[in-house]
Write a protein that holds these residues in place. Structure first.
Motif, PDB file in Angstrom:
ATOM      1  N   HIS A 167       0.815  -1.207   0.000  1.00 26.47           N
ATOM      2  CA  HIS A 167       0.000   0.000   0.000  1.00 26.47           C
ATOM      3  C   HIS A 167       0.857   1.268   0.000  1.00 26.47           C
ATOM      4  N   LEU A 170       1.776   1.772  -3.508  1.00 27.65           N
ATOM      5  CA  LEU A 170       0.588   2.189  -4.254  1.00 27.65           C
ATOM      6  C   LEU A 170       0.293   3.674  -4.056  1.00 27.65           C
ATOM      7  N   TYR A 173       2.535   5.566  -6.188  1.00 25.88           N
ATOM      8  CA  TYR A 173       2.153   5.335  -7.588  1.00 25.88           C
ATOM      9  C   TYR A 173       0.963   6.215  -7.970  1.00 25.88           C
ATOM     10  N   TRP A 204       2.168  -4.417 -10.240  1.00 28.34           N
ATOM     11  CA  TRP A 204       2.336  -2.991  -9.966  1.00 28.34           C
ATOM     12  C   TRP A 204       3.770  -2.536 -10.205  1.00 28.34           C
ATOM     13  N   PHE A 301      -8.362  -0.579  -6.210  1.00 28.80           N
ATOM     14  CA  PHE A 301      -7.148   0.160  -6.551  1.00 28.80           C
ATOM     15  C   PHE A 301      -7.085   0.508  -8.034  1.00 28.80           C
TER      16      PHE A 301
END
Length: 316
Positions: A167, A170, A173, A204, A301
């Motif tokens: 996370h 993320l 990102y 990812w 997501f």
């Protein structure tokens, strides 16, 4: 005179009733509104079937009773998680925040609050939480994290260290901070100890590398991915990776059905749109991103990432 007085009283009653009705409507809207999307749309608590709600509310009631009995780190986490499963992310954040006051060194509480900050598009807050969680977490071990919604095998697959890093990467990102996300995902790979976690992190990381133009390095990642991998939860991530390898067509990736169709669209659709984006077809990428954000899984997501990319594309 008497009739006039009665008329005034009736009119006053109607006005009061209308105001009360309007206030109730405003309160309802405030209760179900969780956040605004990156595109300016209202994100509200979705409707569920009575059967789903009954089960989720029963779980919340049990979590509340456990918390009331003993407000421990774990009972706090579960109370917040149960609110989150009802899409009440604001309440979940409130519970986690109170927990952090009582357990300031709990990297697990920071991990869960950061997740819900992502859900509400508060990326800076999420990054701050995950930076703290990363500092505090035990390194070099994997602490199994129990599932709130068990998979079909009823086997918990993730660990706390993985979830913090996954996370954390993320959040960067989603802000377009791909270099920072890359470093974090590379560390996350070290805590990806089963095929489900491997495909999620690899996907990812692959996209992060491609967005930076690191094509050769991204291609190397795909060497460890094949269709024989035994996946329990993350089929969508595996299909995305196999599409990058040329083993799935773009059309295959968007074929979704069943109860998880909306979530699959968000996950697979975003991967496909991103693939078009870093291969220079902005028009096709934008069309698929818009298809993703027209779905209902706004906390997924892929959905959030689609919003972030559309917001950036719309500025250009």
């Amino acid at each position: 005179m008497k009739h006039r007085l009665i008329g005034i009283l009736l009119l006053s009653s109607i006005i009061v009733f209308s105001c009360q009705k309007e206030e109730k409507a405003k309160k309802y809207e405030a209760d179900i509104l969780q956040a605004m999307s990156l595109l300016g749309d209202s994100l509200t608590i979705p409707q569920r079937s009575e059967a789903q709600l009954e089960k989720l509310k029963a779980n919340l009631k049990e979590a509340q009773a456990n918390f009331d009995s003993e407000a421990s780190e774990m009972s706090t986490i579960w109370l917040g998680r149960r609110h989150a499963y009802l899409y009440d992310y604001k309440k979940a954040i409130q519970v986690f925040s109170e927990g952090i006051k009582n357990f300031p060194d709990s990297y697990k509480l920071y991990r869960h609050r950061g997740h819900r900050y992502i859900s509400l598009r508060q990326f800076d807050n999420a990054i701050e939480d995950y930076e703290k969680a990363h500092q505090l977490m035990k390194k070099g071990i994997m602490e199994i994290e129990p599932d709130g919604a068990p998979n079909k095998m009823n086997i918990p697959l993730s660990n706390t260290q993985f979830n913090i890093l996954y996370h954390y990467g993320l959040a960067h990102y989603l802000k377009g901070e791909f270099e920072k996300a890359e470093a974090i995902y590379k560390e996350c790979i070290e805590y990806s100890d089963n095929p489900d976690l491997v495909v999620a992190t690899t996907d990812w990381l692959y996209m992060t590398l491609k967005r930076q133009g690191k094509t050769d390095e991204a291609k190397v990642l795909l060497q460890s991915i094949d269709s024989s991998m035994e996946i329990i939860e993350n089929d969508s991530y595996l299909k995305r990776l196999l599409m990058y390898k040329g083993e799935y067509s773009a059309d295959d990736l968007l074929k979704t059905s069943g109860d998880d169709a909306a979530l699959s669209l968000a996950t697979q659709g975003y991967g496909l749109a991103n693939w078009y984006l870093y291969n220079g077809d902005t028009t096709q990428a934008k069309a698929i991103l818009e298809q993703v954000v027209s779905g209902s899984s706004w906390s997924a997501f892929g959905f959030i990432a689609a919003e972030a990319d559309l917001a950036r594309l719309n500025k250009n």
